[in-house]
Design an enzyme around this catalytic site. Structure first.
Site, PDB file in Angstrom:
ATOM      1  N   ASP A  13      27.449  53.489  44.226  1.00  0.00           N
ATOM      2  CA  ASP A  13      28.080  52.249  43.494  1.00  0.00           C
ATOM      3  C   ASP A  13      28.524  51.193  44.800  1.00  0.00           C
ATOM      4  OD1 ASP A  13      28.387  53.385  40.898  1.00  0.00           O
ATOM      5  OD2 ASP A  13      29.852  54.661  41.782  1.00  0.00           O
ATOM      6  N   LYS A  16      24.083  47.981  45.687  1.00  0.00           N
ATOM      7  CA  LYS A  16      22.812  48.184  46.074  1.00  0.00           C
ATOM      8  C   LYS A  16      21.765  47.278  45.114  1.00  0.00           C
ATOM      9  CE  LYS A  16      22.364  52.568  45.567  1.00  0.00           C
ATOM     10  NZ  LYS A  16      23.623  53.037  45.453  1.00  0.00           N
ATOM     11  N   GLY A  40      23.263  53.350  38.018  1.00  0.00           N
ATOM     12  CA  GLY A  40      23.363  52.130  37.335  1.00  0.00           C
ATOM     13  C   GLY A  40      23.345  50.817  38.607  1.00  0.00           C
ATOM     14  N   HIS A  41      22.687  50.115  38.257  1.00  0.00           N
ATOM     15  CA  HIS A  41      22.587  48.973  39.383  1.00  0.00           C
ATOM     16  C   HIS A  41      22.901  47.582  38.411  1.00  0.00           C
ATOM     17  CE1 HIS A  41      19.757  50.769  42.221  1.00  0.00           C
ATOM     18  NE2 HIS A  41      21.111  51.184  42.330  1.00  0.00           N
ATOM     19  N   GLN A 223      22.165  56.166  43.711  1.00  0.00           N
ATOM     20  CA  GLN A 223      23.270  56.886  44.244  1.00  0.00           C
ATOM     21  C   GLN A 223      23.444  56.771  45.605  1.00  0.00           C
ATOM     22  OE1 GLN A 223      21.025  58.966  42.379  1.00  0.00           O
ATOM     23  NE2 GLN A 223      21.816  59.036  40.607  1.00  0.00           N
TER      24      GLN A 223
END
Length: 427
Positions: A13, A16, A40-41, A223
């Site tokens: 988180d 990225k 999740g991005h 991650q």
């Protein structure tokens, strides 16, 4: 060979997706090399906020080929939903390439993930219950279903039948859950196969040919370092190799193809799920960081645990990943606090640690040793050069750069790609 790895230097988180989106125009390929839709991005592009879970952030650029590597596990339902979402938002997914060697998350994996986590009670790991762990377990046990199996319905059915011999016994006898039939799963996956087959390719050859032709390839990690299956805070980790070394394993290129490793770290630190967190804040400052930083998981929506910047962790990440550059994100969030603390070491039972302790016990009970720096208490979101930042903010960046032993090449002062100060970065 111009290969660059982008990796999280904390517990994930870190932002990225935004940085991938920012630097992606310099690359021909953006490769997601590990994990599944447990990551999740969030990307802000053309005024739109998009949450991506499987497809690399480079999908936003028509000149880039986005690739899902063999190190990933893919829930095909989620992937197709994500493709449909992008198409609705005006972003073509025609260029998406999926490794034939990647593994599929099957329906029973989700059931087993949720049931296993529930059985742990207070000792739960904090899994997203997306079936990631069970899919990787089957991969290691050689019971996995791979993307290439979609190309041959007969092989697909045989492999599903073999897997169900074990999975149905566990679902029924251990957890008292409904079982599956191979016929039902094959019927469910028939339209999935038709949708995904045009995107399946030999990614190893594709990427090695591109690198040999001096095309730029960006390997996008999910991650973060402290969630790596080997080098993270085990057992409170993910099930894949999310450090920079995982880029070669999860894509099929050799380590000599990588010439830069960019680590991403927040100006503070967050964590989702269970596990040790030495600098975690339980006070008003922690609440402020969560509120101002919008600290809710992209995948789960869970409130992230917040704490002061941990230089011990980032220095460890620099070693494990071989970082050549560092990007600090969400510096603007610290504008909300008067005094800023930085953890420079830990103490446990009279021993001082300047790196992550070897034992789970020492890390879990570590007491952070802080240095304090003055805050700047002003809006920095419009700053576009390092010199425009308040002196206190500049000093903060220089200080954590020194502690990491890695140059800070980028500083993010807001969520959009334009709100990023580039300071010495270049491919």
């Amino acid at each position: 060979m111009p290969g660059i790895v982008l990796v999280g230097a904390q517990w994930g988180d870190e932002g990225k997706g935004k940085i991938t989106d920012l630097i992606a125009p310099d690359f021909s390929y953006v490769v997601r090399y590990q994990g599944g839709n447990n990551a999740g991005h969030t990307v802000i592009a053309d005024g739109k906020t998009l949450a991506l879970h499987l497809i690399p952030s480079g999908i936003m650029y028509p000149s880039i080929t986005p690739v899902i590597g063999n190190g990933c596990v893919i829930d095909p339902h989620v992937l197709i939903e994500e493709m449909d979402m992008l198409e609705r938002e005006g972003f073509s997914t025609e260029r998406l390439i999926i490794s034939a060697k990647a593994h599929l998350i099957m329906p029973y994996h989700l059931d087993l993930d949720a049931a296993s986590e529930k059985s742990l009670g207070k000792n739960e790991i904090g899994t997203t219950k997306r079936g990631i762990g069970p899919a990787y377990m089957d991969k290691a046990a050689r019971l996995g279903i791979r993307v290439q199996d979609l190309l041959d319905p007969a092989i697909f059915k045989l492999k599903v039948e073999a897997a169900l011999e074990e999975k149905n016994r566990v679902l029924d006898k251990l957890y008292g859950l409904p079982t599956y039939t191979a016929e039902a799963i094959c019927a469910e996956f028939e339209p999935i196969a038709k949708r995904l087959i045009p995107h399946i390719a030999n990614v190893t050859t594709l990427l090695n040919d591109a690198l040999a032709a001096q095309e730029y390839v960006l390997f996008e990690g999910a991650q973060g370092t402290l969630l790596d299956i080997d080098h993270g805070t085990y057992p409170f980790v993910t099930s894949s190799s999310c450090t920079a070394g995982g880029a070669t394993i999860g894509s099929g290129v050799g380590p000599t193809a990588i010439n830069k490793v960019l680590g991403i770290a927040k100006a503070y630190i967050t964590r989702v799920g269970s596990g040790p967190f030495p600098t975690e804040l339980f006070d008003e400052v922690g609440e402020t960081l969560a509120t101002v930083g919008g600290e809710y998981g992209t995948t789960t929506g869970r409130l992230r645990r917040c704490g002061w910047y941990d230089a011990v962790i980032v220095r460890y990440a620099a070693e494990v990943n071989g970082l050549t550059d560092l990007c600090i994100t969400k510096l603007d969030v610290l504008s909300a606090v008067d005094t800023i603390k930085v953890c420079v070491a830990y103490e446990h039972e009279g021993k001082r640690y300047t790196t992550v302790p070897d034992t789970q016990t020492a890390f879990h009970h570590a007491t952070p040793i802080y240095e304090e720096l003055p805050g700047w208490k002003c809006d920095i979101t419009a700053c576009r050069s390092f010199e425009e930042l308040p002196q206190e903010a500049q000093d903060y960046i220089v200080y954590i750069e020194k502690l990491a032993g890695v140059p800070v090449s980028m500083v993010a002062v807001g969520p959009s790609r334009e709100q990023t100060i580039v300071r010495g970065w270049g491919v």
